[in-house]
Scaffold this motif. Sequence first.
Motif, PDB file in Angstrom:
ATOM      1  N   SER A 288      -2.895   0.335  -3.931  1.00  0.00           N
ATOM      2  CA  SER A 288      -2.592  -0.891  -3.198  1.00  0.00           C
ATOM      3  C   SER A 288      -2.409  -2.056  -4.159  1.00  0.00           C
ATOM      4  CB  SER A 288      -3.702  -1.210  -2.201  1.00  0.00           C
ATOM      5  OG  SER A 288      -4.926  -1.407  -2.862  1.00  0.00           O
TER       6      SER A 288
ATOM      7  N   THR B 250       4.258   3.996   2.938  1.00  0.00           N
ATOM      8  CA  THR B 250       4.057   2.723   2.269  1.00  0.00           C
ATOM      9  C   THR B 250       4.167   1.599   3.273  1.00  0.00           C
ATOM     10  OG1 THR B 250       4.706   1.379   0.373  1.00  0.00           O
ATOM     11  CG2 THR B 250       6.482   2.425   1.585  1.00  0.00           C
ATOM     12  N   PHE B 251       3.384   0.555   3.069  1.00  0.00           N
ATOM     13  CA  PHE B 251       3.474  -0.669   3.852  1.00  0.00           C
ATOM     14  C   PHE B 251       4.174  -1.714   2.996  1.00  0.00           C
ATOM     15  CE2 PHE B 251       0.214   1.300   6.357  1.00  0.00           C
ATOM     16  CZ  PHE B 251       0.388   0.781   7.632  1.00  0.00           C
TER      17      PHE B 251
ATOM     18  N   TYR C  95       4.462  -6.337   9.103  1.00  0.00           N
ATOM     19  CA  TYR C  95       4.771  -5.372   8.061  1.00  0.00           C
ATOM     20  C   TYR C  95       5.564  -4.200   8.610  1.00  0.00           C
ATOM     21  CZ  TYR C  95       1.010  -8.167   6.308  1.00  0.00           C
ATOM     22  OH  TYR C  95       0.235  -9.237   5.958  1.00  0.00           O
TER      23      TYR C  95
ATOM     24  N   CYS D 231      -4.289  -0.770   6.451  1.00  0.00           N
ATOM     25  CA  CYS D 231      -3.273   0.135   5.915  1.00  0.00           C
ATOM     26  C   CYS D 231      -3.734   1.586   5.980  1.00  0.00           C
ATOM     27  CB  CYS D 231      -2.921  -0.247   4.486  1.00  0.00           C
ATOM     28  SG  CYS D 231      -2.059  -1.816   4.328  1.00  0.00           S
TER      29      CYS D 231
ATOM     30  N   PHE E  79       0.858  -1.184   0.000  1.00  0.00           N
ATOM     31  CA  PHE E  79       0.000   0.000   0.000  1.00  0.00           C
ATOM     32  C   PHE E  79       0.890   1.228   0.000  1.00  0.00           C
ATOM     33  CE2 PHE E  79      -2.002   3.390   2.489  1.00  0.00           C
ATOM     34  CZ  PHE E  79      -3.260   3.479   1.926  1.00  0.00           C
TER      35      PHE E  79
ATOM     36  N   CYS F 257       5.910  -0.017   8.046  1.00  0.00           N
ATOM     37  CA  CYS F 257       5.338   1.182   7.440  1.00  0.00           C
ATOM     38  C   CYS F 257       6.451   2.221   7.390  1.00  0.00           C
ATOM     39  CB  CYS F 257       4.162   1.693   8.260  1.00  0.00           C
ATOM     40  SG  CYS F 257       3.421   3.170   7.541  1.00  0.00           S
TER      41      CYS F 257
ATOM     42  N   GLY G  78      -1.982   3.940   8.567  1.00  0.00           N
ATOM     43  CA  GLY G  78      -1.289   4.982   7.821  1.00  0.00           C
ATOM     44  C   GLY G  78      -1.676   6.363   8.331  1.00  0.00           C
TER      45      GLY G  78
END
Length: 153
Positions: A50, A106-107, A91, A67, A30, A93, A71
């Motif tokens: 995404s 961004t992830f 994940y 996300c 994402f 970020c 985010g």
Amino acid sequence: ERQSPRRITWAPSSARPGVASEGAMVKLLFSGIYTQPSGGGDPILLTSSSQLSSFGYFQRGSMLEMCTFFGRQFSKAAQPGTRSSIKHEDYLCHVYSTPHGVNALTFSDHEYPARVAFGYLAQLVDDFIKAAGAQIPAQPSEGCMKAAFKARH
């Protein structure tokens, strides 16, 4: 005997989602661009993209919500002019906060290099500012810049 370097890549959807394995690709899940409203409050998502095809059909909506929500939280906590990487579940970020009040994030999975992610985010912000520039409304709404910023990110 010389061995070839080990290649860690993203797991296909048939494997356990979100787990790196041999043979697939590492990737970004994402990316989004947020702005902080002038009156304070939560950041507003101006545009996003995404790639969630590695997840099952019924998982994609939840992943997108995760996300977007986190985010927004990470963007709110970012100090102007900084870069940071935050671990959330399986994940990372990566957040790039510009002095102009625009935050890109961004992830990705843990195998994605931070240096590459921040290079991508810096380029994304530059492209966004060139494309949208002064068109950001004084009172932006969620997703209001999707049409103005059609670059694939």
